[in-house]
Design a protein around this motif. Structure first.
Motif, PDB file in Angstrom:
ATOM      1  N   GLU A   2       0.825  -1.207   0.000  1.00  0.00           N
ATOM      2  CA  GLU A   2       0.000   0.000   0.000  1.00  0.00           C
ATOM      3  C   GLU A   2       0.863   1.263   0.000  1.00  0.00           C
ATOM      4  N   LEU A   3       1.969   1.222   0.717  1.00  0.00           N
ATOM      5  CA  LEU A   3       2.872   2.367   0.704  1.00  0.00           C
ATOM      6  C   LEU A   3       3.471   2.598  -0.684  1.00  0.00           C
ATOM      7  N   LYS A   4       3.720   1.506  -1.393  1.00  0.00           N
ATOM      8  CA  LYS A   4       4.221   1.655  -2.759  1.00  0.00           C
ATOM      9  C   LYS A   4       3.173   2.267  -3.673  1.00  0.00           C
ATOM     10  N   ARG A   5       1.908   1.928  -3.444  1.00  0.00           N
ATOM     11  CA  ARG A   5       0.847   2.521  -4.256  1.00  0.00           C
ATOM     12  C   ARG A   5       0.673   4.016  -3.937  1.00  0.00           C
ATOM     13  N   ILE A   6       0.951   4.389  -2.695  1.00  0.00           N
ATOM     14  CA  ILE A   6       0.758   5.785  -2.294  1.00  0.00           C
ATOM     15  C   ILE A   6       1.945   6.653  -2.687  1.00  0.00           C
ATOM     16  N   PHE A   7       3.153   6.209  -2.333  1.00  0.00           N
ATOM     17  CA  PHE A   7       4.345   7.038  -2.514  1.00  0.00           C
ATOM     18  C   PHE A   7       5.215   6.618  -3.696  1.00  0.00           C
ATOM     19  N   GLY A   8       5.000   5.423  -4.225  1.00  0.00           N
ATOM     20  CA  GLY A   8       5.856   4.937  -5.291  1.00  0.00           C
ATOM     21  C   GLY A   8       6.886   3.949  -4.764  1.00  0.00           C
ATOM     22  N   SER A   9       7.276   3.016  -5.626  1.00  0.00           N
ATOM     23  CA  SER A   9       8.200   1.963  -5.192  1.00  0.00           C
ATOM     24  C   SER A   9       9.600   2.498  -4.912  1.00  0.00           C
ATOM     25  N   LYS A  10      10.038   3.537  -5.640  1.00  0.00           N
ATOM     26  CA  LYS A  10      11.386   4.064  -5.445  1.00  0.00           C
ATOM     27  C   LYS A  10      11.536   4.688  -4.061  1.00  0.00           C
ATOM     28  N   VAL A  11      10.526   5.427  -3.638  1.00  0.00           N
ATOM     29  CA  VAL A  11      10.589   6.056  -2.313  1.00  0.00           C
ATOM     30  C   VAL A  11      10.614   5.000  -1.216  1.00  0.00           C
ATOM     31  N   VAL A  12       9.792   3.961  -1.352  1.00  0.00           N
ATOM     32  CA  VAL A  12       9.730   2.921  -0.329  1.00  0.00           C
ATOM     33  C   VAL A  12      11.033   2.128  -0.285  1.00  0.00           C
ATOM     34  N   LYS A  13      11.602   1.823  -1.449  1.00  0.00           N
ATOM     35  CA  LYS A  13      12.856   1.067  -1.472  1.00  0.00           C
ATOM     36  C   LYS A  13      14.004   1.860  -0.858  1.00  0.00           C
ATOM     37  N   SER A  14      14.057   3.147  -1.123  1.00  0.00           N
ATOM     38  CA  SER A  14      15.112   3.962  -0.538  1.00  0.00           C
ATOM     39  C   SER A  14      14.966   4.046   0.979  1.00  0.00           C
ATOM     40  N   TYR A  15      13.736   4.118   1.458  1.00  0.00           N
ATOM     41  CA  TYR A  15      13.512   4.147   2.912  1.00  0.00           C
ATOM     42  C   TYR A  15      13.901   2.813   3.541  1.00  0.00           C
ATOM     43  N   GLU A  16      13.512   1.703   2.902  1.00  0.00           N
ATOM     44  CA  GLU A  16      13.871   0.390   3.431  1.00  0.00           C
ATOM     45  C   GLU A  16      15.383   0.191   3.438  1.00  0.00           C
ATOM     46  N   LYS A  17      16.059   0.725   2.435  1.00  0.00           N
ATOM     47  CA  LYS A  17      17.516   0.597   2.383  1.00  0.00           C
ATOM     48  C   LYS A  17      18.172   1.350   3.532  1.00  0.00           C
ATOM     49  N   SER A  18      17.664   2.544   3.820  1.00  0.00           N
ATOM     50  CA  SER A  18      18.212   3.311   4.938  1.00  0.00           C
ATOM     51  C   SER A  18      17.926   2.645   6.278  1.00  0.00           C
ATOM     52  N   GLN A  19      16.746   2.032   6.403  1.00  0.00           N
ATOM     53  CA  GLN A  19      16.411   1.348   7.642  1.00  0.00           C
ATOM     54  C   GLN A  19      17.250   0.105   7.837  1.00  0.00           C
ATOM     55  N   SER A  20      17.483  -0.643   6.741  1.00  0.00           N
ATOM     56  CA  SER A  20      18.281  -1.866   6.853  1.00  0.00           C
ATOM     57  C   SER A  20      19.721  -1.557   7.248  1.00  0.00           C
ATOM     58  N   SER A  21      20.279  -0.444   6.742  1.00  0.00           N
ATOM     59  CA  SER A  21      21.633  -0.053   7.136  1.00  0.00           C
ATOM     60  C   SER A  21      21.672   0.366   8.595  1.00  0.00           C
ATOM     61  N   GLY A  22      20.608   0.969   9.085  1.00  0.00           N
ATOM     62  CA  GLY A  22      20.559   1.360  10.495  1.00  0.00           C
ATOM     63  C   GLY A  22      20.441   0.172  11.423  1.00  0.00           C
ATOM     64  N   HIS A  23      19.720  -0.888  10.977  1.00  0.00           N
ATOM     65  CA  HIS A  23      19.546  -2.070  11.826  1.00  0.00           C
ATOM     66  C   HIS A  23      20.759  -2.981  11.782  1.00  0.00           C
ATOM     67  N   SER A  24      21.630  -2.841  10.802  1.00  0.00           N
ATOM     68  CA  SER A  24      22.748  -3.764  10.677  1.00  0.00           C
ATOM     69  C   SER A  24      23.673  -3.688  11.887  1.00  0.00           C
ATOM     70  N   ARG A  25      23.797  -2.525  12.531  1.00  0.00           N
ATOM     71  CA  ARG A  25      24.672  -2.387  13.692  1.00  0.00           C
ATOM     72  C   ARG A  25      24.043  -2.947  14.960  1.00  0.00           C
ATOM     73  N   LEU A  26      22.735  -3.276  14.886  1.00  0.00           N
ATOM     74  CA  LEU A  26      22.060  -3.826  16.066  1.00  0.00           C
ATOM     75  C   LEU A  26      22.077  -5.338  16.091  1.00  0.00           C
ATOM     76  N   ILE A  27      22.676  -5.954  15.070  1.00  0.00           N
ATOM     77  CA  ILE A  27      22.669  -7.412  14.968  1.00  0.00           C
ATOM     78  C   ILE A  27      23.959  -7.956  15.545  1.00  0.00           C
ATOM     79  N   ARG A  28      23.846  -8.852  16.480  1.00  0.00           N
ATOM     80  CA  ARG A  28      25.031  -9.416  17.103  1.00  0.00           C
ATOM     81  C   ARG A  28      25.710 -10.391  16.145  1.00  0.00           C
ATOM     82  N   GLY A  29      27.010 -10.325  16.101  1.00  0.00           N
ATOM     83  CA  GLY A  29      27.767 -11.285  15.329  1.00  0.00           C
ATOM     84  C   GLY A  29      27.882 -10.963  13.869  1.00  0.00           C
TER      85      GLY A  29
END
Length: 645
Positions: free
Chosen positions: A185-212
């Motif tokens: 639904e977010l892709k339908r509202i904002f577009g797939s490019k915006v959602v993918k860029s947000y997910e990419k930024s979130q995944s980079s932020g969570h990478s430091r929270l993963i042990r090991g």
């Protein structure tokens, strides 16, 4: 061989006889060799035989040695199935096929007479079924029922089974899996490019929270309810689902616990009895997908103001519950999970919380699909999804679907008697009238559909106390509302029924935000003025609607007391930190470690925990998938900070 092919062959043979001028239809000659035939012709459907005549002509052809073609003709009687000429082994002929088709017709006619005696031949069983489904729609159905006593026997069925069958066979609650995902639904509202860029930024932020570092490399199972994050643990398979029974085409399921999960559940019950949230955190170390612990964790994060962490814990619950689904279980009206089973209840509470989270994110269409799923899982509606499904349909602008739902959904009480449905249907019709594509024309008015003003007048007459509460909650501060609210009809704040007052409170708390639009202000005001003007001419209408209201909600007790008004609210409750200590260790306070340095004012604070609740960060650090970095990294940051100072 089909009759069509046989006629074609006969025409060809008759044309050949005319050319030879020596053949005779009744001549008999020894058969030398059969003509060349296509073997695939035997695959033709035998039901295409023309059986309009009871007497058929059986013709066999043969080719003589001198090249002349002889055609053997015999007359066949269907009733006796006897041939006048000598029988020879051959392929199935028109006569034999005709006999088979006649036998089929006789058998069908006999079955029809056994099932539907005293019924005219022109009435088909399918017509009877359609009429039985629409008995309450028109008076013609009752007249035909009087003509055919057999139909009355078909209708004499248990009422509960009929209601459940109608509920399960209705396609109005069919869930669309693609619309369950908030990401779609977010892709339908904002577009797939915006959602993918947000997910990419979130995944980079969570990478430091993963042990090991290597823990997030595993592949997680894809689900339709939620999209799992890469930092989540792998599904441990400690929860499963079993099929209890299949009744009337509906499968009934139940969640079951493994031995390891049952042991974790006992540990959770003991920690819950002592109000020990640290003990619950220790359970998640060994069982990261323990459902009750994750639900408690989500509630704690919500009270501490960490709404993102709360939504993440709820999503983990749904991920684990979906991974445990039975192979035959699908989110549809054909699968039921009864709330009476204790192991099924976490799915209902998690779906309800997830539905509100989707609404806060602006994914109203996904929230509507989740509400439909809640309503289809159990026909008893233990979570009260029927009292908020109209809100999500209006927010998602699914106006046509809401009208169809009000017409097709089966319920013990008429849906329009509920305050949320009666007011929402008027709003729904108001928006449909504004839409040029679905504008009401004269034909629709002739069918008996009321316009939005009539629906709103009915809602105001049936539930007049809603208006006063909406004016105070929205709020509507214009002076013109003062004269309306002071009228005797809208003056009272209680309806006299505890159940109805509770439902009105739920509706106002859930849907008041819809009435903040100026167009609806005007619509509501004009309808209320028309009601007042009508009461000046017909004062007895108040008593009539009061009788309808008392008959619909006749109980002296609150039948919906299990539904909390706060559960339908958009407000996010928070608890002060001093009160959260009691929530954490049962009033004993947070335990301080002995080895903690006394003077830690100069210690650098990690980026992800700055400006956050201290107790929430402490509890979050106990989770197995969270890591704020090692002590060596913090010491390395100290010289850099000293140089900057």
């Amino acid at each position: 061989m089909s009759g069509r092919l046989m006629k074609k062959v006969l025409k060809e043979q008759e044309a050949a006889l005319l050319q030879l001028n020596g053949g005779d239809d009744d001549s008999e000659s020894p058969v030398s060799s059969p003509p060349t035939r296509n073997p695939f012709d035997l695959l033709e459907d035998e039901d295409e035989v023309d059986d309009r005549d009871t007497t058929t002509i059986d013709r066999r052809y043969s080719q003589q040695a001198d090249g002349e073609i002889a055609i053997e003709t015999s007359v066949c009687d269907i009733g006796s199935n006897k041939h006048s000429s000598t029988e020879k082994p051959a392929l199935p002929t028109v006569s034999t096929l005709d006999v088979k088709s006649k036998k089929k017709k006789k058998n069908k006619k006999k079955i029809k007479e056994d099932l539907f005696p005293n019924i005219e031949d022109d009435v088909k069983p399918s017509d009877l079924m359609l009429e039985n489904l629409t008995l309450g729609a028109s008076s013609s159905g009752h007249q035909r029922m009087a003509q055919y006593p057999a139909k009355q026997k078909l209708v004499n069925i248990d009422t509960d089974e009929v209601m459940l069958k109608k509920h399960c066979e209705s396609s109005i609650l069919q869930v669309e899996p693609k619309l369950l995902s908030a990401e779609n639904e977010l892709k339908r509202i904002f577009g797939s490019k915006v959602v993918k860029s947000y997910e990419k930024s979130q995944s980079s932020g969570h990478s430091r929270l993963i042990r090991g570092g290597r823990r997030g490399s595993h592949n997680l199972k894809k689900t339709i309810l939620v999209s799992p994050s890469q930092h989540w643990p792998r599904w441990d398979g400690s929860l499963a689902m079993e099929l209890l029974e299949t009744k009337n085409g509906v499968n009934y399921f139940k969640y079951v616990h493994s031995s390891s999960y049952a042991q974790a559940q006992r540990a959770f019950e003991s920690a819950k009895a002592m109000h020990d949230l640290n003990g619950i955190a220790s359970i998640l170390l060994n069982h990261p997908y323990h459902i009750d612990s994750l639900i408690t964790l989500a509630d704690y994060f919500k009270l501490s103001g960490e709404h993102e962490m709360s939504a993440d814990a709820t999503a983990k619950c749904l991920y684990a519950l979906e991974c445990a689904w039975h192979p035959l279980f699908t989110p549809s009206h054909k699968c039921q999970l009864k709330y009476i089973h204790d192991t099924n209840r976490p799915l209902f509470s998690s779906l309800f919380t997830h539905m509100k989270n989707m609404d806060r994110r602006g994914c109203h269409r996904s929230a509507l699909e989740i509400c439909k799923l809640l309503l289809s899982l159990d026909s008893d509606d233990p979570m009260g999804a029927i009292f908020c499904i109209d809100y999500y349909s209006l927010r998602a602008e699914e106006y046509a679907w809401l009208e169809q739902f009000a017409e097709e959904y089966s319920c013990d009480n008429s849906l329009w008697l509920f305050p949320n449905i009666s007011y929402s249907l008027a709003v729904c019709r108001f928006y449909l009238e504004r839409d040029e594509q679905v504008l009401i024309n004269k034909k629709e008015k002739d069918t008996g559909k009321a316009d939005s003003v009539d629906l709103m007048k009915q809602a105001l007459m049936l539930h007049p106390s809603v208006l006063r509460k909406l004016v105070a909650k929205v709020p509507l501060k214009d002076r013109m509302w003062n004269n309306v609210v002071k009228h005797s009809l809208f003056r009272g704040e209680e309806s006299g029924s505890p159940s109805l007052d509770h439902l009105i409170a739920i509706y106002v708390e859930r849907s008041y935000i819809i009435w903040r639009l100026p167009d609806l202000h005007k619509f509501l005001y004009e309808s209320a003025v028309l009601v007042i003007e009508n009461l000046e001419k017909h004062a007895s209408d108040v008593k009539d609607w009061d009788c309808v209201r008392k008959e619909a909600f006749s109980s002296d007790k609150n039948e919906y007391s299990h539904l909390l008004v706060s559960d339908f609210s958009d407000s996010m409750p928070t608890v002060p930190p001093e009160n959260l200590q009691e929530f954490m260790v049962g009033g004993g306070g947070v335990e301080h470690h002995q080895h903690m340095p006394e003077n830690n004012n100069n210690m650098p604070m990690p980026r992800d925990v700055s400006n956050r609740n201290a107790l929430a960060v402490l509890f979050e650090s106990m989770l197995p998938w969270i890591n704020y970095g090692s002590r060596e990294e913090e010491e390395d940051d100290l010289p850099d900070q000293a140089n900057q100072d």
